[in-house]
Scaffold this motif. Structure first.
Motif, mmCIF file in Angstrom:
data_model
loop_
_atom_site.group_PDB
_atom_site.id
_atom_site.type_symbol
_atom_site.label_atom_id
_atom_site.label_comp_id
_atom_site.label_asym_id
_atom_site.label_seq_id
_atom_site.Cartn_x
_atom_site.Cartn_y
_atom_site.Cartn_z
ATOM 1 N N ASN A 34 0.812 -1.211 0.000
ATOM 2 C CA ASN A 34 0.000 0.000 0.000
ATOM 3 C C ASN A 34 0.846 1.262 0.000
ATOM 4 O O ASN A 34 0.361 2.335 0.334
ATOM 5 C CB ASN A 34 -0.926 0.003 1.224
ATOM 6 N N ALA A 35 2.117 1.114 -0.334
ATOM 7 C CA ALA A 35 3.006 2.268 -0.276
ATOM 8 C C ALA A 35 2.559 3.352 -1.246
ATOM 9 O O ALA A 35 2.021 3.088 -2.310
ATOM 10 C CB ALA A 35 4.442 1.847 -0.605
ATOM 11 N N ALA A 36 2.794 4.577 -0.851
ATOM 12 C CA ALA A 36 2.345 5.703 -1.662
ATOM 13 C C ALA A 36 3.464 6.299 -2.498
ATOM 14 O O ALA A 36 3.312 7.360 -3.083
ATOM 15 C CB ALA A 36 1.763 6.776 -0.743
ATOM 16 N N ARG A 37 4.602 5.605 -2.600
ATOM 17 C CA ARG A 37 5.738 6.153 -3.317
ATOM 18 C C ARG A 37 5.607 5.893 -4.808
ATOM 19 O O ARG A 37 5.190 4.826 -5.233
ATOM 20 C CB ARG A 37 7.031 5.532 -2.784
ATOM 21 N N ASP A 38 5.956 6.877 -5.629
ATOM 22 C CA ASP A 38 5.874 6.730 -7.075
ATOM 23 C C ASP A 38 7.175 6.184 -7.661
ATOM 24 O O ASP A 38 7.156 5.482 -8.658
ATOM 25 C CB ASP A 38 5.551 8.084 -7.726
ATOM 26 N N GLU A 39 8.330 6.531 -7.073
ATOM 27 C CA GLU A 39 9.595 6.042 -7.598
ATOM 28 C C GLU A 39 9.863 4.639 -7.076
ATOM 29 O O GLU A 39 9.332 4.228 -6.062
ATOM 30 C CB GLU A 39 10.739 6.978 -7.219
ATOM 31 N N GLN A 40 10.699 3.907 -7.788
ATOM 32 C CA GLN A 40 11.017 2.539 -7.417
ATOM 33 C C GLN A 40 12.420 2.473 -6.859
ATOM 34 O O GLN A 40 13.325 3.155 -7.360
ATOM 35 C CB GLN A 40 10.893 1.616 -8.639
ATOM 36 N N PRO A 41 12.652 1.667 -5.829
ATOM 37 C CA PRO A 41 14.005 1.535 -5.275
ATOM 38 C C PRO A 41 14.945 0.900 -6.291
ATOM 39 O O PRO A 41 14.504 0.254 -7.243
ATOM 40 C CB PRO A 41 13.798 0.640 -4.052
ATOM 41 N N PRO A 42 16.260 1.059 -6.099
ATOM 42 C CA PRO A 42 17.233 0.466 -7.031
ATOM 43 C C PRO A 42 17.060 -1.046 -7.126
ATOM 44 O O PRO A 42 16.753 -1.714 -6.126
ATOM 45 C CB PRO A 42 18.581 0.827 -6.410
ATOM 46 N N GLN A 43 17.253 -1.569 -8.320
ATOM 47 C CA GLN A 43 17.189 -3.009 -8.550
ATOM 48 C C GLN A 43 18.556 -3.490 -9.034
ATOM 49 O O GLN A 43 19.247 -2.780 -9.774
ATOM 50 C CB GLN A 43 16.123 -3.333 -9.597
ATOM 51 N N PRO A 44 18.966 -4.683 -8.628
ATOM 52 C CA PRO A 44 20.290 -5.174 -9.035
ATOM 53 C C PRO A 44 20.358 -5.439 -10.530
ATOM 54 O O PRO A 44 19.381 -5.884 -11.137
ATOM 55 C CB PRO A 44 20.448 -6.467 -8.230
ATOM 56 N N SER A 45 21.511 -5.158 -11.109
ATOM 57 C CA SER A 45 21.712 -5.445 -12.521
ATOM 58 C C SER A 45 22.128 -6.899 -12.691
ATOM 59 O O SER A 45 22.541 -7.575 -11.742
ATOM 60 C CB SER A 45 22.795 -4.532 -13.094
ATOM 61 N N THR A 172 31.349 -10.159 2.958
ATOM 62 C CA THR A 172 31.564 -9.593 1.635
ATOM 63 C C THR A 172 30.486 -10.108 0.691
ATOM 64 O O THR A 172 30.179 -11.307 0.676
ATOM 65 C CB THR A 172 32.954 -9.972 1.098
ATOM 66 N N VAL A 173 29.914 -9.199 -0.084
ATOM 67 C CA VAL A 173 28.817 -9.552 -0.982
ATOM 68 C C VAL A 173 29.333 -10.403 -2.140
ATOM 69 O O VAL A 173 30.269 -10.017 -2.849
ATOM 70 C CB VAL A 173 28.133 -8.279 -1.521
ATOM 71 N N ASP A 174 28.705 -11.568 -2.320
ATOM 72 C CA ASP A 174 29.034 -12.469 -3.422
ATOM 73 C C ASP A 174 28.156 -12.211 -4.644
ATOM 74 O O ASP A 174 28.591 -12.386 -5.789
ATOM 75 C CB ASP A 174 28.854 -13.929 -3.001
ATOM 76 N N ALA A 175 26.918 -11.833 -4.397
ATOM 77 C CA ALA A 175 25.982 -11.600 -5.492
ATOM 78 C C ALA A 175 24.757 -10.876 -4.950
ATOM 79 O O ALA A 175 24.454 -10.935 -3.754
ATOM 80 C CB ALA A 175 25.562 -12.913 -6.153
ATOM 81 N N VAL A 176 24.052 -10.191 -5.856
ATOM 82 C CA VAL A 176 22.778 -9.547 -5.531
ATOM 83 C C VAL A 176 21.815 -9.925 -6.652
ATOM 84 O O VAL A 176 22.074 -9.635 -7.828
ATOM 85 C CB VAL A 176 22.901 -8.010 -5.449
ATOM 86 N N GLU A 177 20.729 -10.580 -6.299
ATOM 87 C CA GLU A 177 19.789 -11.060 -7.305
ATOM 88 C C GLU A 177 18.368 -10.651 -6.940
ATOM 89 O O GLU A 177 18.073 -10.389 -5.768
ATOM 90 C CB GLU A 177 19.896 -12.577 -7.468
ATOM 91 N N VAL A 178 17.494 -10.624 -7.933
ATOM 92 C CA VAL A 178 16.089 -10.323 -7.706
ATOM 93 C C VAL A 178 15.267 -11.465 -8.297
ATOM 94 O O VAL A 178 15.570 -11.964 -9.384
ATOM 95 C CB VAL A 178 15.690 -8.957 -8.322
ATOM 96 N N TYR A 179 14.265 -11.915 -7.535
ATOM 97 C CA TYR A 179 13.450 -13.051 -7.937
ATOM 98 C C TYR A 179 11.976 -12.692 -7.908
ATOM 99 O O TYR A 179 11.508 -12.015 -6.986
ATOM 100 C CB TYR A 179 13.665 -14.245 -6.992
ATOM 101 N N ASP A 180 11.251 -13.197 -8.889
ATOM 102 C CA ASP A 180 9.800 -13.089 -8.855
ATOM 103 C C ASP A 180 9.289 -13.963 -7.718
ATOM 104 O O ASP A 180 9.762 -15.086 -7.533
ATOM 105 C CB ASP A 180 9.217 -13.553 -10.197
ATOM 106 N N LYS A 181 8.323 -13.454 -6.952
ATOM 107 C CA LYS A 181 7.874 -14.201 -5.782
ATOM 108 C C LYS A 181 7.201 -15.521 -6.144
ATOM 109 O O LYS A 181 7.148 -16.438 -5.323
ATOM 110 C CB LYS A 181 6.940 -13.345 -4.928
ATOM 111 N N LYS A 182 6.727 -15.643 -7.396
ATOM 112 C CA LYS A 182 6.104 -16.902 -7.806
ATOM 113 C C LYS A 182 7.145 -17.971 -8.101
ATOM 114 O O LYS A 182 6.810 -19.157 -8.173
ATOM 115 C CB LYS A 182 5.233 -16.664 -9.041
ATOM 116 N N ASN A 183 8.382 -17.561 -8.297
ATOM 117 C CA ASN A 183 9.457 -18.517 -8.603
ATOM 118 C C ASN A 183 10.640 -18.325 -7.669
ATOM 119 O O ASN A 183 11.792 -18.440 -8.074
ATOM 120 C CB ASN A 183 9.902 -18.333 -10.061
ATOM 121 N N PHE A 184 10.347 -18.037 -6.407
ATOM 122 C CA PHE A 184 11.401 -17.763 -5.446
ATOM 123 C C PHE A 184 12.186 -19.049 -5.165
ATOM 124 O O PHE A 184 11.613 -20.072 -4.797
ATOM 125 C CB PHE A 184 10.792 -17.228 -4.159
ATOM 126 N N PRO A 185 13.533 -19.030 -5.320
ATOM 127 C CA PRO A 185 14.340 -20.238 -5.131
ATOM 128 C C PRO A 185 14.682 -20.467 -3.658
ATOM 129 O O PRO A 185 15.779 -20.161 -3.192
ATOM 130 C CB PRO A 185 15.588 -19.932 -5.958
#
Length: 227
Positions: A34-45, A172-185
């Motif tokens: 229900n967030a009212a923010r219009d901008e989207q937070p950064p997403q990993p490349s 130390t960060v090894d990786a940053v990934e984004v997953y669709d919640k329907k296919n969360f590993p």
């Protein structure tokens, strides 16, 4: 929900299940939907993800997240985390212990404290052998949450967790990934490890005001130093 209870000296593996997966998604969606923010937070490349292929001679970790390697730093005994710092995205947040609700899902950090990071208190303590899990809000009705910029992290960045035993576990960060919640590993994210590892999770992916965020940003990190 927040207690001074000390974690067991024997690290408890974070066992993947549908209910625990649902709770990881809850970390941001309970409020963010229900967030009212219009901008989207950064997403990993894509450059921040794990390689799509691993040489056959390299044995994967039990979680399948990264090639296994002997720990470069001696694992710490279990001790409750008290503060999380991520210098590259200017996070310096207190931590609160999270437990499961009656349905077996992880409770999110307090709704009225979006700047707090939570950790699964019955799982592995950060710095101990195994997979420690932390989570927090990406944003709320009032503005950015503690992990709003989590998707901006890159490989090689560091995450510091101060613990009740006066030691600081540096990951130390090894990786940053984004997953669709329907296919969360869930096995990849929550699977056990023979090294001290950390997962930091918040909501991410596509967003609509009707349904909220469609996925999760997950940071994979490995213990690299102890202060």
């Amino acid at each position: 929900m927040e207690t001074g209870h000390q974690t067991s000296a024997s690290p408890h593996p974070f066992i993947p299940s549908v209910k625990l997966l649902a709770c990881a998604l809850m970390a941001g969606t309970l409020l963010v939907i229900n967030a009212a923010r219009d901008e989207q937070p950064p997403q990993p490349s894509a450059a921040q993800a794990f390689p799509t292929s691993v040489p056959t001679a390299v044995r994967p970790t039990p979680s399948g997240a990264a090639p296994a390697a002997p720990p470069t730093v001696q694992p710490l005994p279990a001790s409750d985390p008290v503060r999380l710092r991520v210098p590259d995205i200017e996070v310096d947040a207190p931590m609160t212990r999270l437990d499961l609700d009656a349905a077996g899902a992880l409770r999110p950090p307090p709704a009225d404290s979006p700047g707090i990071a939570g950790w699964y208190g019955d799982g592995t303590a950060p710095g101990a052998t195994g997979t420690a899990v932390t989570t927090g809000h990406v944003d709320t009705r009032t503005g950015p949450g503690v992990f709003y910029n989590l998707g901006a992290l890159t490989k090689g960045d560091t995450i510091e967790i101060s613990r009740a035993d006066q030691r600081t576990a540096v990951f130390t960060v090894d990786a940053v990934e984004v997953y669709d919640k329907k296919n969360f590993p869930d096995e990849k994210v929550y699977g056990s490890s023979d090294r001290p590892e950390l997962r930091v999770i918040t909501c991410g992916g596509g967003y609509t005001k009707r349904t909220g965020y469609q996925g999760n940003v997950v940071v994979f990190a490995t213990l690299s130093a102890v202060k």
